[in-house]
Design a protein around this motif. Structure first.
Motif, mmCIF file in Angstrom:
data_model
loop_
_atom_site.group_PDB
_atom_site.id
_atom_site.type_symbol
_atom_site.label_atom_id
_atom_site.label_comp_id
_atom_site.label_asym_id
_atom_site.label_seq_id
_atom_site.Cartn_x
_atom_site.Cartn_y
_atom_site.Cartn_z
ATOM 1 N N GLY A 114 1.001 -1.286 -0.007
ATOM 2 C CA GLY A 114 0.007 -0.188 0.035
ATOM 3 C C GLY A 114 0.839 1.306 -0.022
ATOM 4 O O GLY A 114 2.099 1.240 0.601
ATOM 5 N N PHE A 115 0.525 2.375 -0.660
ATOM 6 C CA PHE A 115 1.268 3.414 -0.740
ATOM 7 C C PHE A 115 0.546 4.698 -0.609
ATOM 8 O O PHE A 115 -0.535 4.768 -1.085
ATOM 9 C CB PHE A 115 2.171 3.381 -2.030
ATOM 10 C CG PHE A 115 3.185 4.564 -1.969
ATOM 11 C CD1 PHE A 115 4.423 3.806 -1.905
ATOM 12 C CD2 PHE A 115 3.269 5.811 -1.900
ATOM 13 C CE1 PHE A 115 5.704 4.626 -1.802
ATOM 14 C CE2 PHE A 115 4.554 6.749 -2.049
ATOM 15 C CZ PHE A 115 5.762 5.833 -1.662
ATOM 16 N N ALA A 122 -6.687 9.000 1.340
ATOM 17 C CA ALA A 122 -5.447 8.317 0.588
ATOM 18 C C ALA A 122 -5.199 7.361 1.366
ATOM 19 O O ALA A 122 -4.681 6.350 1.034
ATOM 20 C CB ALA A 122 -4.447 9.167 0.303
ATOM 21 N N LEU A 123 -5.290 7.478 2.905
ATOM 22 C CA LEU A 123 -4.597 6.464 3.855
ATOM 23 C C LEU A 123 -5.493 5.304 3.834
ATOM 24 O O LEU A 123 -5.119 4.145 4.086
ATOM 25 C CB LEU A 123 -4.643 7.475 5.197
ATOM 26 C CG LEU A 123 -3.817 6.241 6.069
ATOM 27 C CD1 LEU A 123 -2.627 5.862 6.043
ATOM 28 C CD2 LEU A 123 -3.933 7.179 7.811
ATOM 29 N N ALA A 124 -6.884 5.828 3.869
ATOM 30 C CA ALA A 124 -7.939 4.535 3.876
ATOM 31 C C ALA A 124 -7.663 3.764 2.804
ATOM 32 O O ALA A 124 -7.859 2.663 2.824
ATOM 33 C CB ALA A 124 -9.217 5.196 4.058
ATOM 34 N N ARG A 125 -7.460 4.367 1.610
ATOM 35 C CA ARG A 125 -7.218 3.658 0.162
ATOM 36 C C ARG A 125 -5.986 2.610 0.403
ATOM 37 O O ARG A 125 -5.911 1.402 -0.012
ATOM 38 C CB ARG A 125 -7.241 4.459 -0.733
ATOM 39 C CG ARG A 125 -6.976 3.970 -2.194
ATOM 40 C CD ARG A 125 -6.574 4.702 -3.309
ATOM 41 N NE ARG A 125 -5.505 5.741 -3.162
ATOM 42 C CZ ARG A 125 -5.010 6.552 -3.969
ATOM 43 N NH1 ARG A 125 -5.888 6.542 -5.026
ATOM 44 N NH2 ARG A 125 -4.040 7.314 -3.657
ATOM 45 N N ALA A 126 -5.015 3.037 1.034
ATOM 46 C CA ALA A 126 -3.900 2.130 1.281
ATOM 47 C C ALA A 126 -3.950 0.891 2.433
ATOM 48 O O ALA A 126 -3.367 0.068 2.172
ATOM 49 C CB ALA A 126 -2.530 3.017 1.696
ATOM 50 N N LEU A 127 -4.902 1.253 3.388
ATOM 51 C CA LEU A 127 -5.294 0.387 4.533
ATOM 52 C C LEU A 127 -6.270 -0.776 3.855
ATOM 53 O O LEU A 127 -6.369 -1.673 4.694
ATOM 54 C CB LEU A 127 -5.663 1.065 5.589
ATOM 55 C CG LEU A 127 -4.509 1.761 6.351
ATOM 56 C CD1 LEU A 127 -5.103 2.757 7.361
ATOM 57 C CD2 LEU A 127 -3.602 0.874 7.060
ATOM 58 N N VAL A 128 -7.262 -0.398 2.912
ATOM 59 C CA VAL A 128 -8.476 -1.178 2.853
ATOM 60 C C VAL A 128 -8.122 -2.517 2.276
ATOM 61 O O VAL A 128 -8.849 -3.470 2.818
ATOM 62 C CB VAL A 128 -9.435 -0.321 1.728
ATOM 63 C CG1 VAL A 128 -9.011 -0.649 0.421
ATOM 64 C CG2 VAL A 128 -11.034 -0.785 2.331
ATOM 65 N N ALA A 152 4.071 5.248 3.631
ATOM 66 C CA ALA A 152 3.304 6.419 3.778
ATOM 67 C C ALA A 152 4.375 7.487 3.869
ATOM 68 O O ALA A 152 5.178 7.722 4.611
ATOM 69 C CB ALA A 152 2.388 6.364 5.071
ATOM 70 N N ASP A 153 4.054 8.396 2.731
ATOM 71 C CA ASP A 153 5.146 9.748 2.715
ATOM 72 C C ASP A 153 4.434 10.936 3.373
ATOM 73 O O ASP A 153 3.556 11.230 2.920
ATOM 74 C CB ASP A 153 5.429 9.785 1.171
ATOM 75 C CG ASP A 153 6.473 10.809 0.856
ATOM 76 O OD1 ASP A 153 7.174 11.482 1.934
ATOM 77 O OD2 ASP A 153 6.892 10.837 -0.335
ATOM 78 N N GLU A 154 4.946 11.135 4.390
ATOM 79 C CA GLU A 154 4.275 12.208 5.400
ATOM 80 C C GLU A 154 2.818 12.220 5.514
ATOM 81 O O GLU A 154 2.153 13.103 5.118
ATOM 82 C CB GLU A 154 4.547 13.587 4.738
ATOM 83 C CG GLU A 154 6.233 14.045 4.551
ATOM 84 C CD GLU A 154 6.852 14.548 5.680
ATOM 85 O OE1 GLU A 154 6.227 14.808 6.832
ATOM 86 O OE2 GLU A 154 8.051 15.024 5.852
ATOM 87 N N PRO A 155 2.438 11.086 6.114
ATOM 88 C CA PRO A 155 1.110 10.947 6.356
ATOM 89 C C PRO A 155 0.319 11.901 7.197
ATOM 90 O O PRO A 155 -1.058 12.182 6.965
ATOM 91 C CB PRO A 155 0.827 9.526 6.865
ATOM 92 C CG PRO A 155 2.053 9.340 7.431
ATOM 93 C CD PRO A 155 3.079 10.072 6.648
ATOM 94 N N THR A 156 0.960 12.415 8.020
ATOM 95 C CA THR A 156 0.670 13.498 8.672
ATOM 96 C C THR A 156 0.730 15.096 8.347
ATOM 97 O O THR A 156 0.570 15.809 9.031
ATOM 98 C CB THR A 156 0.875 13.305 10.259
ATOM 99 O OG1 THR A 156 2.082 13.313 10.440
ATOM 100 C CG2 THR A 156 0.367 12.094 10.913
#
Ligand code: ADP
Ligand code: ADP
Length: 225
Positions: free
Chosen positions: A88-89, A151-157, A165-169
């Motif tokens: 996941g990215f 974008a994070l939900a898409r990577a985790l689903v 994860a590039d700078e997710p916060t």
């Protein structure tokens, strides 16, 4: 025994006088079912390292291992499959599709893989990320922070083995940041996923089990947090 690892990875952009050695022999391992952070100043090679480890960019030399297999030696077809099924990215620029709603964007990787959504996990993700009221909205109707959470939900689903994860916060206020970091930690603790996160933020890094520090295309420190 690492989920993801770089072995003497070199990445040179361009050639001749203008060549940039973004990775100058990086060796680093990211343990399975752990939360790792890559830190370092801007331009130190963090994004390049993640892109190479995720098979999104080809290194100049060295190995980018996923579960012990060198991604740099796979055919394009195999690499596409590995990226789709096992990685996941979360991109810094989100890369959401503008014509799809938040829900459609989140479910896209499952649809591409021909897999059915685990609705309970989908709902849990959406709720933990505060996206429930936004599911029918398109990216243009959402704030930067909301887009980042989509974008994070898409990577985790899909519950991939490894999430990069590039700078997710990076675009989030501190409450949303805490939600995202807790969710990443939950993905590690409950589902045994491996997370590799690039961050500038010491508070974000404090959630990680393991921190790799880079400077000038090299690893300068690797420590358990
Ligand atoms: P960060 O340093 O926070 O990762 P950058 O602005 O350096 O963000 O990079 C954003 C994107 O631009 C990345 O995908 C990177 O590969 C690309 N990029 C960075 N520097 C250059 C450059 N000198 N020439 C072309 N592309 C670059
Ligand atoms: P970081 O993520 O730590 O900010 P990057 O991996 O984005 O670092 O960049 C490392 C170095 O490589 C920087 O000097 C950057 O300008 C350069 N770079 C990154 N992407 C590209 C690119 N596509 N083309 C040319 N140079 C690049």
């Amino acid at each position: 025994n690492f989920a993801s690892a770089a072995v003497d990875l070199v990445k040179v952009y361009g050639s001749g006088d203008t060549a940039v050695r973004a990775l100058d022999g990086v060796t680093a391992g990211f343990p399975p079912a752990a939360f790792s952070a890559i830190m370092g100043p801007s331009g130190s090679g963090k994004s390049t390292l993640m892109h190479c480890l995720a098979g999104l960019d080809t290194a100049t030399s060295g190995a980018a291992l996923l579960g012990g297999k060198d991604l740099t030696r796979l055919s394009d077809n195999t690499l596409t499959r590995v990226r789709r099924d096992r990685i996941g990215f979360v991109f810094q620029a989100f890369n959401l599709l503008p014509t799809l709603t938040a829900e459609e964007n989140i479910l896209l990787p499952l649809n591409l893989a021909g897999r059915r959504a685990d609705r309970a996990w989908f709902r849990q993700l959406v709720q933990a990320l505060g996206l429930s009221p936004r599911l029918a909205h398109r990216p243009s109707e959402m704030s930067g922070g909301q887009q980042q959470r989509v974008a994070l939900a898409r990577a985790l689903v899909t519950r991939p083995e490894v999430i990069f994860a590039d700078e997710p916060t990076g675009n989030l206020d501190s409450t949303s940041s805490t939600d995202v970091l807790n969710l990443l930690r939950q993905a590690v603790r409950e589902f045994g996923q491996t997370i590799v996160m690039v961050t500038h933020d010491d508070r974000a890094a404090s959630y990680a089990d393991h921190v790799v520090r880079m400077a000038d295309g090299r690893v300068v420190q690797a420590v358990a947090a």
